[in-house]
Design an enzyme around this catalytic site. Structure first.
Site, short mmCIF file in Angstrom:
data_model
loop_
_atom_site.label_atom_id
_atom_site.label_comp_id
_atom_site.label_asym_id
_atom_site.label_seq_id
_atom_site.Cartn_x
_atom_site.Cartn_y
_atom_site.Cartn_z
N GLY A 75 -33.31 7.59 37.66
CA GLY A 75 -32.33 6.53 37.42
C GLY A 75 -32.59 5.65 36.21
CD GLN A 76 -37.56 6.05 34.10
OE1 GLN A 76 -37.39 7.21 33.74
NE2 GLN A 76 -38.74 5.52 34.29
CD GLU A 77 -30.09 1.21 29.53
OE1 GLU A 77 -31.13 0.55 29.50
OE2 GLU A 77 -29.01 0.84 29.04
CG LEU A 122 -34.18 9.98 33.13
CD1 LEU A 122 -35.03 9.83 34.39
CD2 LEU A 122 -34.29 11.39 32.59
NE ARG A 123 -29.15 3.81 34.80
CZ ARG A 123 -29.13 2.59 34.30
NH1 ARG A 123 -28.02 2.08 33.81
NH2 ARG A 123 -30.22 1.87 34.27
#
Ligand code: G3D
Ligand code: MG
Length: 179
Positions: free
Chosen positions: A69-71, A73-74
């Site tokens: 869910g890191q930015e 990765l989104r």
């Protein structure tokens, strides 16, 4: 269909329901998946991959993808979308500051063509913490009642103890068999 998916379908048969577990980093996604794997009522297969696990409830097979869910990765979430039947959105119920970001990510997903037929289970996690928002507060902030084109359900939970998780899985199971 990806090669891995094709292989998995071959192993488990055709009744495999694809689930993606999404949510911001630190929401509790990995802890929830781990709890499913530890639950006696839920049958699981040994780890398939680093971020995909099979969970079985009453003969209903779910293939659950834990997506980071890191930015950064989104932006890759949409590569996981095809054939998804269930979106499990995990929320840290104490994280008021980022609920707006979660809301934006939710509505982006709901508008995505590949997720047109997906049902949404929202886990309002970390209910054990005393400053956590209630499911009612979160529902209102996310305006869930306005979502008419996807079946949805919100479930409060505590991934550390597992409380609420089975109830959420049961909702998915009843939806999967209703279809
Ligand atoms: P993620 O996979 O969504 O990024 P994790 O999140 O599952 O790694 O969980 C992030 C942190 O939140 C972990 O703490 C985890 O123990 C904690 N956590 C998850 N669920 C709950 C919950 O229901 N209640 C509380 N109090 N904490 C929870 P650490 O300290 O290990 O980073
Ligand atoms: Mg994780």
């Amino acid at each position: 269909m990806g090669q891995l998916m094709a292989k998995l379908m071959g192993i488990f048969g055709k009744q495999e329901h694809k689930v993606i577990i999404v949510g911001l980093d630190n929401a509790g996604k990995s802890t929830i998946l781990y709890q499913f794997l530890m639950n006696e009522a839920v049958h699981t297969c040994p780890t398939i991959g680093s971020n995909v696990e099979e969970v079985v409830l009453r003969k209903t097979h779910f293939l659950m993808w834990d997506i980071g869910g890191q930015e950064a990765l989104r932006t890759t979430w949409n590569t996981y979308f095809s054939n998804t039947e269930f979106i499990v959105l995990v929320i840290d119920s104490t994280d008021r500051d980022r609920l707006l970001t979660t809301r934006e990510e939710l509505y982006k997903m709901l508008a995505h063509e590949a997720l047109r037929d997906a049902s949404v289970l929202i886990f309002a996690n970390k209910q054990d913490l005393k400053d956590s928002m209630t499911t009612v507060e979160i529902s209102q902030f996310l305006t869930l009642s306005a979502i008419k084109d996807h079946p949805w359900h919100i479930q409060g939970c505590c991934a550390l103890t597992g409380e609420g998780l089975l109830a959420g899985l049961q909702w998915m199971q009843s939806r999967a068999t209703a279809n």
